[in-house]
Structure formats: structure tokens, C-alpha cells
Write a protein that holds these residues in place. Structure first.
Motif, PDB file in Angstrom:
ATOM      1  N   GLN A  77      57.418  11.339  -7.717  1.00  0.00           N
ATOM      2  CA  GLN A  77      57.649  11.052  -6.306  1.00  0.00           C
ATOM      3  C   GLN A  77      56.995   9.741  -5.903  1.00  0.00           C
ATOM      4  OE1 GLN A  77      57.799  14.970  -3.855  1.00  0.00           O
ATOM      5  NE2 GLN A  77      56.092  15.232  -5.304  1.00  0.00           N
ATOM      6  N   GLU A  78      56.146   9.213  -6.790  1.00  0.00           N
ATOM      7  CA  GLU A  78      55.473   7.935  -6.599  1.00  0.00           C
ATOM      8  C   GLU A  78      55.167   7.372  -7.982  1.00  0.00           C
ATOM      9  OE1 GLU A  78      52.005   9.061  -4.371  1.00  0.00           O
ATOM     10  OE2 GLU A  78      50.799   9.332  -6.174  1.00  0.00           O
ATOM     11  N   PRO A  79      54.755   6.108  -8.106  1.00  0.00           N
ATOM     12  CA  PRO A  79      54.460   5.542  -9.430  1.00  0.00           C
ATOM     13  C   PRO A  79      53.485   6.414 -10.219  1.00  0.00           C
ATOM     14  CG  PRO A  79      54.481   3.811  -7.782  1.00  0.00           C
ATOM     15  CD  PRO A  79      54.628   5.103  -7.029  1.00  0.00           C
ATOM     16  N   ASN A  80      53.754   6.517 -11.496  1.00  0.00           N
ATOM     17  CA  ASN A  80      52.980   7.408 -12.365  1.00  0.00           C
ATOM     18  C   ASN A  80      51.664   6.753 -12.781  1.00  0.00           C
ATOM     19  OD1 ASN A  80      52.144   9.295 -14.281  1.00  0.00           O
ATOM     20  ND2 ASN A  80      53.383   8.364 -15.895  1.00  0.00           N
ATOM     21  N   PRO A  81      50.492   7.292 -12.352  1.00  0.00           N
ATOM     22  CA  PRO A  81      49.212   6.727 -12.793  1.00  0.00           C
ATOM     23  C   PRO A  81      48.806   7.189 -14.189  1.00  0.00           C
ATOM     24  CG  PRO A  81      48.811   8.575 -11.325  1.00  0.00           C
ATOM     25  CD  PRO A  81      50.309   8.402 -11.398  1.00  0.00           C
ATOM     26  N   GLY A  82      49.489   8.170 -14.737  1.00  0.00           N
ATOM     27  CA  GLY A  82      49.163   8.660 -16.081  1.00  0.00           C
ATOM     28  C   GLY A  82      49.065  10.176 -16.114  1.00  0.00           C
ATOM     29  N   VAL A  83      49.667  10.756 -17.120  1.00  0.00           N
ATOM     30  CA  VAL A  83      49.566  12.199 -17.356  1.00  0.00           C
ATOM     31  C   VAL A  83      48.837  12.386 -18.683  1.00  0.00           C
ATOM     32  CG1 VAL A  83      50.820  14.359 -17.710  1.00  0.00           C
ATOM     33  CG2 VAL A  83      51.710  12.646 -16.098  1.00  0.00           C
ATOM     34  N   GLN A  84      47.674  12.996 -18.635  1.00  0.00           N
ATOM     35  CA  GLN A  84      46.877  13.228 -19.837  1.00  0.00           C
ATOM     36  C   GLN A  84      47.235  14.599 -20.407  1.00  0.00           C
ATOM     37  OE1 GLN A  84      42.717  12.761 -18.976  1.00  0.00           O
ATOM     38  NE2 GLN A  84      43.073  11.024 -17.620  1.00  0.00           N
ATOM     39  N   PHE A  85      47.477  14.660 -21.717  1.00  0.00           N
ATOM     40  CA  PHE A  85      47.735  15.953 -22.342  1.00  0.00           C
ATOM     41  C   PHE A  85      47.065  15.996 -23.708  1.00  0.00           C
ATOM     42  CE2 PHE A  85      51.301  13.272 -23.683  1.00  0.00           C
ATOM     43  CZ  PHE A  85      51.374  13.520 -25.058  1.00  0.00           C
ATOM     44  N   GLU A  86      46.702  17.195 -24.111  1.00  0.00           N
ATOM     45  CA  GLU A  86      46.084  17.402 -25.425  1.00  0.00           C
ATOM     46  C   GLU A  86      46.325  18.838 -25.859  1.00  0.00           C
ATOM     47  OE1 GLU A  86      41.484  18.498 -24.473  1.00  0.00           O
ATOM     48  OE2 GLU A  86      42.051  16.392 -24.187  1.00  0.00           O
ATOM     49  N   PHE A  87      46.371  19.031 -27.159  1.00  0.00           N
ATOM     50  CA  PHE A  87      46.470  20.371 -27.736  1.00  0.00           C
ATOM     51  C   PHE A  87      46.161  20.281 -29.220  1.00  0.00           C
ATOM     52  CE2 PHE A  87      50.763  18.552 -27.326  1.00  0.00           C
ATOM     53  CZ  PHE A  87      51.179  18.515 -28.649  1.00  0.00           C
ATOM     54  N   TRP A  88      45.901  21.439 -29.833  1.00  0.00           N
ATOM     55  CA  TRP A  88      45.641  21.553 -31.267  1.00  0.00           C
ATOM     56  C   TRP A  88      46.866  22.154 -31.927  1.00  0.00           C
ATOM     57  CZ3 TRP A  88      40.866  20.325 -33.694  1.00  0.00           C
ATOM     58  CH2 TRP A  88      39.859  19.913 -32.806  1.00  0.00           C
ATOM     59  N   LEU A  89      47.221  21.625 -33.095  1.00  0.00           N
ATOM     60  CA  LEU A  89      48.465  22.011 -33.747  1.00  0.00           C
ATOM     61  C   LEU A  89      48.207  22.239 -35.233  1.00  0.00           C
ATOM     62  CD1 LEU A  89      51.482  22.307 -32.964  1.00  0.00           C
ATOM     63  CD2 LEU A  89      51.804  19.961 -33.752  1.00  0.00           C
ATOM     64  N   PRO A  90      48.743  23.341 -35.830  1.00  0.00           N
ATOM     65  CA  PRO A  90      48.600  23.539 -37.284  1.00  0.00           C
ATOM     66  C   PRO A  90      49.124  22.333 -38.060  1.00  0.00           C
ATOM     67  CG  PRO A  90      49.458  25.526 -36.255  1.00  0.00           C
ATOM     68  CD  PRO A  90      49.441  24.466 -35.184  1.00  0.00           C
ATOM     69  N   ARG A  91      48.444  22.007 -39.116  1.00  0.00           N
ATOM     70  CA  ARG A  91      48.805  20.804 -39.886  1.00  0.00           C
ATOM     71  C   ARG A  91      50.263  20.824 -40.329  1.00  0.00           C
ATOM     72  NH1 ARG A  91      44.938  17.437 -42.097  1.00  0.00           N
ATOM     73  NH2 ARG A  91      42.772  17.932 -41.540  1.00  0.00           N
ATOM     74  N   GLU A  92      50.752  21.992 -40.757  1.00  0.00           N
ATOM     75  CA  GLU A  92      52.110  22.030 -41.277  1.00  0.00           C
ATOM     76  C   GLU A  92      53.158  21.823 -40.190  1.00  0.00           C
ATOM     77  OE1 GLU A  92      50.755  26.263 -40.437  1.00  0.00           O
ATOM     78  OE2 GLU A  92      49.931  24.428 -41.337  1.00  0.00           O
ATOM     79  N   ARG A  93      52.769  21.950 -38.927  1.00  0.00           N
ATOM     80  CA  ARG A  93      53.731  21.772 -37.836  1.00  0.00           C
ATOM     81  C   ARG A  93      53.696  20.355 -37.255  1.00  0.00           C
ATOM     82  NH1 ARG A  93      55.854  26.634 -36.156  1.00  0.00           N
ATOM     83  NH2 ARG A  93      54.716  28.499 -36.788  1.00  0.00           N
ATOM     84  N   TYR A  94      52.724  19.555 -37.689  1.00  0.00           N
ATOM     85  CA  TYR A  94      52.603  18.234 -37.076  1.00  0.00           C
ATOM     86  C   TYR A  94      53.749  17.302 -37.469  1.00  0.00           C
ATOM     87  CZ  TYR A  94      50.948  13.715 -35.587  1.00  0.00           C
ATOM     88  OH  TYR A  94      50.869  12.498 -34.998  1.00  0.00           O
TER      89      TYR A  94
END
Length: 485
Positions: free
Chosen positions: A298-315
Motif C-alpha cells: 500500500q506504500e513503498p516497501n521498506p523491507g520484509v525480513q524472513f528467516e527459517f531453518w530447513l533440512p539440508r536435503e530440502r534446500y
């Protein structure tokens, strides 16, 4: 708080072979003769027998405890075995039927109509939960204002109603992820009990693309199997979450969803919208299917931070799909999450080939060499505490590093120690460094501030911290005999 100990031991006398371990007994006899020829005696700890089988559950329904034991076989000259003679684990049976009398209530009711307190007067007893020791059978006399303690509750009694801890031999213990009461075992970020975060990868990025028009923009794919998901953004925009079949979990169809907990992909997603322009998503996982994270601009994007842990075989499949959708991803970070510098500008990122990540040099300089008997004697004799400990966690605070440790074996202490302690080391790059989920033999000092407000265990710079091994244990015991009285 640790596992329970018991002093059960057996003496091994000449002529008694115990179990048919002919080869081991022959080696033991040769070592004994060799020691006697040198004028010494048998030293070191005894030997444990194998663990016995687990007992039946202490309860007929709900939660209870099972126990197994082992015996210590040793010569009279040997030290007792190191470790526990009894081990307790949680056993989970089908839930008790509605209306079933709680276990503690049954134990108090056993004294109904029986004379107590040295008189012939009898009472009706119900549990009393306001006493200091929650693993004592504290019962309140109905219609009166006093309670009486009848000793310890039976093993497997809940410490308090609704609590996870169970009473064992008069102590309130909680089960680790391995089911053993008092073990302190925890799941790592990959979901492995007692793991070291080495079977999964940490994915973290800031989505800064600014759309030219208002609407839904794809941020990232959260793949099946993701754990410890965290998303945050600060603006009037809204985070949106879409399931694999295209159904919006929250903030879909241009409508704002209320803060709360939502179910998606087999996990609970906690959506928080602060009064100010701040929005977060949290989910423990693991996810049972792919999720698509979007942002409603709805306005300029200042940044969306995301993080998660993922099994090695799925990366690998995740990276391929993300790149197909046009989402450039940073290389994953294994093991623990450390503070990271801000992302480089887009021009700098473009200059680095995506398929040839550069190695980041270690910001910590090498530690001085602290090997040798003189160094060991200096720190062992000059320390206040020497113990074997397992490092549970590591945190950097200002110019110090804090380690939470679980003490396994104490060699030297000038004041009482708890099962779990904090050990402090100076600097962001302490020497020697301690790795989480590993065991060390540590020599530390007690440091009390002049005003008495701080009482710490301090690991000095270039102090004594060695990975624990039987050989290191023998060296420490030898050092204790060389210290001046």
C-alpha cells in the motif's frame, strides 16, 4: 537439577568372575599385577554393569515414570563408578477417564480415618499445594486450618496440578526431549534431540523489492519441513500467507485479518500487528506443505525480513524453485545464528557470482597456545572450581560471552554449585572458545563485585578449558595431588 544418583555398588573379590567376560578379567588381572609390581594400587573408577530393562509404568493411565538400574563393580581400592545407578524416563499411557481421582488425592485418602499426630483423633485428608516441598505428600485436614506431611509422594506423582514435572524420589524433575527425567536434553533447531544444528540450514534474507503498483507481491516460498519461521516488516503494508492450494490464511482478498493464532500447513502461525507500523509472523513448524509468503503493498516497501531453518536435503529443491520465481537467495548459514552485519547494497551483491560464494574470514584472532602441564597446574591450583560440564548455549552480551552449562562432575569447589550455572568469559572472542553441545573440563574462578550485587563464575582469558576425555580426566586428577595445601 540433574538425574538421580544412588550409591549401589558391588565388590569384586578374587575368584568371583561375575559374568563370563574372560578376556576383560584377564586384562584386569594383568593390570593389577603390573600396578602391584610398581608398588602402586588399583586406581580409577569401577565399571558399570549393563543397564537393566525398564520397569512397568508407575501409573495405569496418563503420565508416569519407568526406572532402570545398573550396578557398580569395583575393587575395594577403586573409586566409585562415575554416573548414575538409576535412570528414570517418562511413560505416556492413554488419558485417564473423566472423573478419575488424581494420584495425589488417592495417596492422601489412604490416611482417612487413621489416627495421626500422636492422638486417636482421625481426619479426612485432601491434597494441600501451598507447602514449600511440592514432592512431599502434604495433606489438609478437611474442616480444619492445618496440614500434615506424610513423607514423599509416590514416584510419578505430578509436582503440581497441570504441571509437566513429575516427582521422583522426592524431587521434581522434567523430561528432556529423550524422555529421560532430569536429562536436560533439548531439541536443536533441526528438531533433533540433543543435536548440534548440523542437519539443517538457516535461511535468512530481507526482501526489498519495491513494486510499481499496489497489490500482492511474492516474498518467498516457505518449503515443507521449515522450522522456527519468523517474518517481520515495519510499514502500512500487510503480510499475507497462502497455502499450496491457493487459499489465503490471513490478509487475503484485500481484507485485513485480526491478530491471533492461525492453523496452516500443520503448524500454528502467530500473527501480531502492533499499534504502530509493525507486523510479525511466528511459527514453530515443521510445516507439512509449502507456504507462499506475500506482502500486500500500500506504500513503498521498506523491507520484509524472513528467516527459517530447513533440512539440508530440502534446500536444493527450494533454491531451484525460488530462483525460478526470480527470488535471489543468500547462501544458507549452518549451525548457530550469530549477529550479522547489514546486507550490502544491491550493486555490491550483483558483483558477487551467485554460484561461487566467497569465504568470510574468521573475525576472531587465533588463541594463544595453552597446552602443557605447567599451564594445567597453574590454573587448576589457582582456581575456585574445576568441573566437567556440557555447554548448553552461548550468548554475547556487550564485551562478554555468557555460557550456560550443565555440570556433570565436580573435581574441586570452594562453595556449592548448582546443576546449571552460567560461566562468563571476557570479550566477544573468548579464548579458549567453547562450542555448544560439547563437554569440557573447566577451571574457573569466583568473581564477586565490590558492592556484592554480582557473583559470577569467570573463565579467564587463556584459561583452562579442554574438551573432556578420559585422558584429560586422569590429568586433572593427577594435578589435584600436586597443588600445595
Amino acid at each position: 537439577m540433574g538425574k538421580l544418583r544412588s550409591g549401589a555398588a558391588e565388590w569384586l573379590v578374587p575368584g568371583h568372575t561375575g559374568r563370563p567376560r574372560l578376556f576383560q578379567n584377564l586384562l584386569l588381572l594383568l593390570w593389577t599385577l603390573f600396578s602391584c609390581s610398581l608398588g602402586g594400587s588399583a586406581q580409577g573408577p569401577g565399571e558399570w554393569t549393563p543397564w537393566g530393562s525398564w520397569s512397568r509404568c508407575s501409573s495405569s493411565c496418563g503420565r508416569g515414570v519407568s526406572v532402570r538400574s545398573r550396578r557398580c563393580i569395583r575393587f575395594p581400592e577403586e573409586d566409585p563408578c562415575w554416573g548414575d545407578s538409576h535412570e528414570y524416563r517418562l511413560c505416556q499411557l492413554p488419558e485417564c477417564p473423566l472423573g478419575a481421582v488424581p494420584f495425589r488425592d488417592i495417596q492422601c485418602a489412604l490416611y482417612n480415618g487413621r489416627p495421626v499426630l500422636g492422638t486417636q483423633k482421625t481426619y479426612q485428608w485432601v491434597p494441600f499445594h501451598g507447602a514449600p516441598n511440592q514432592c512431599e505428600l502434604n495433606c489438609l485436614a478437611e474442616g480444619h486450618t492445618f496440614y500434615h506431611s506424610f513423607g514423599r509422594v509416590l514416584d510419578g506423582t505430578p509436582c503440581t496440578p497441570g504441571a509437566q514435572g513429575l516427582c521422583v524420589a522426592g524431587r521434581c524433575l522434567s523430561a528432556g526431549c529423550d524422555g529421560v527425567l532430569g536429562s536436560g536434553a533439548l531439541e536443536d533447531r533441526c528438531g533433533r534431540c540433543g543435536g548440534a544444528n548440523d542437519s539443517c540450514l538457516f535461511v535468512q534474507r530481507v526482501f526489498r523489492d519495491a513494486g510499481a503498483y499496489a497489490g500482492y507481491w511474492n516474498v518467498t516460498l516457505i518449503p515443507e519441513g521449515a522450522r522456527h519461521i519468523h517474518v517481520a516488516q515495519r510499514s502500512r503494508n500487510h503480510l499475507a500467507l497462502v497455502t499450496g492450494d491457493g487459499r489465503y490464511v490471513l490478509n487475503g482478498n484485500w481484507a485485513a485479518s485480526p491478530p491471533g493464532t492461525y492453523e496452516a500447513a500443520g503448524t500454528h502461525v502467530v500473527y501480531i500487528r502492533a499499534p504502530g507500523p509493525e507486523e510479525t509472523l511466528h511459527a514453530a513448524g515443521p510445516t507439512s506443505q509449502d507456504l507462499l509468503l506475500q506482502v500486500l503493498l500500500q506504500e513503498p516497501n521498506p523491507g520484509v525480513q524472513f528467516e527459517f531453518w530447513l533440512p539440508r536435503e530440502r534446500y536444493g529443491p527450494f533454491q531451484a524453485r525460488a530462483q525460478t520465481l526470480g527470488w535471489a537467495l543468500r547462501q544458507p548459514q549452518p549451525r548457530e545464528v550469530e549477529p550479522r552485519p547489514p546486507d550490502p547494497p544491491p550493486a555490491a551483491r550483483a558483483a558477487v557470482p551467485t554460484r561461487a560464494p566467497t569465504l568470510v574470514p574468521d573475525p576472531c584472532p587465533p588463541c594463544p597456545d595453552t597446552r602443557g602441564r605447567a599451564h594445567r597446574l597453574l590454573h587448576y591450583c589457582g582456581s575456585d572450581f574445576v568441573f566437567q560440564a556440557r555447554v548448553l548455549s552461548r550468548h554475547h552480551q556487550a564485551q562478554e560471552t555468557q555460557y550456560e552449562v550443565r555440570i556433570l562432575l565436580i573435581y574441586k569447589n570452594r562453595s556449592p554449585l548448582r546443576t546449571r550455572e552460567y560461566v562468563w568469559a571476557p570479550g566477544y572472542c573468548p579464548c579458549p572458545p567453547l562450542a555448544p553441545h560439547r563437554e569440557y573440563l573447566l577451571a574457573v574462578r569466583r568473581l564477586v563485585s565490590p558492592d556484592g550485587t554480582q557473583d559470577r563464575l569467570l573463565l579467564p582469558h587463556a584459561g583452562y578449558a579442554r574438551p573432556w576425555s578420559p585422558a584429560e580426566d586422569s590429568r586433572a586428577r593427577l594435578a589435584s595431588r600436586r597443588c600445595p595445601l
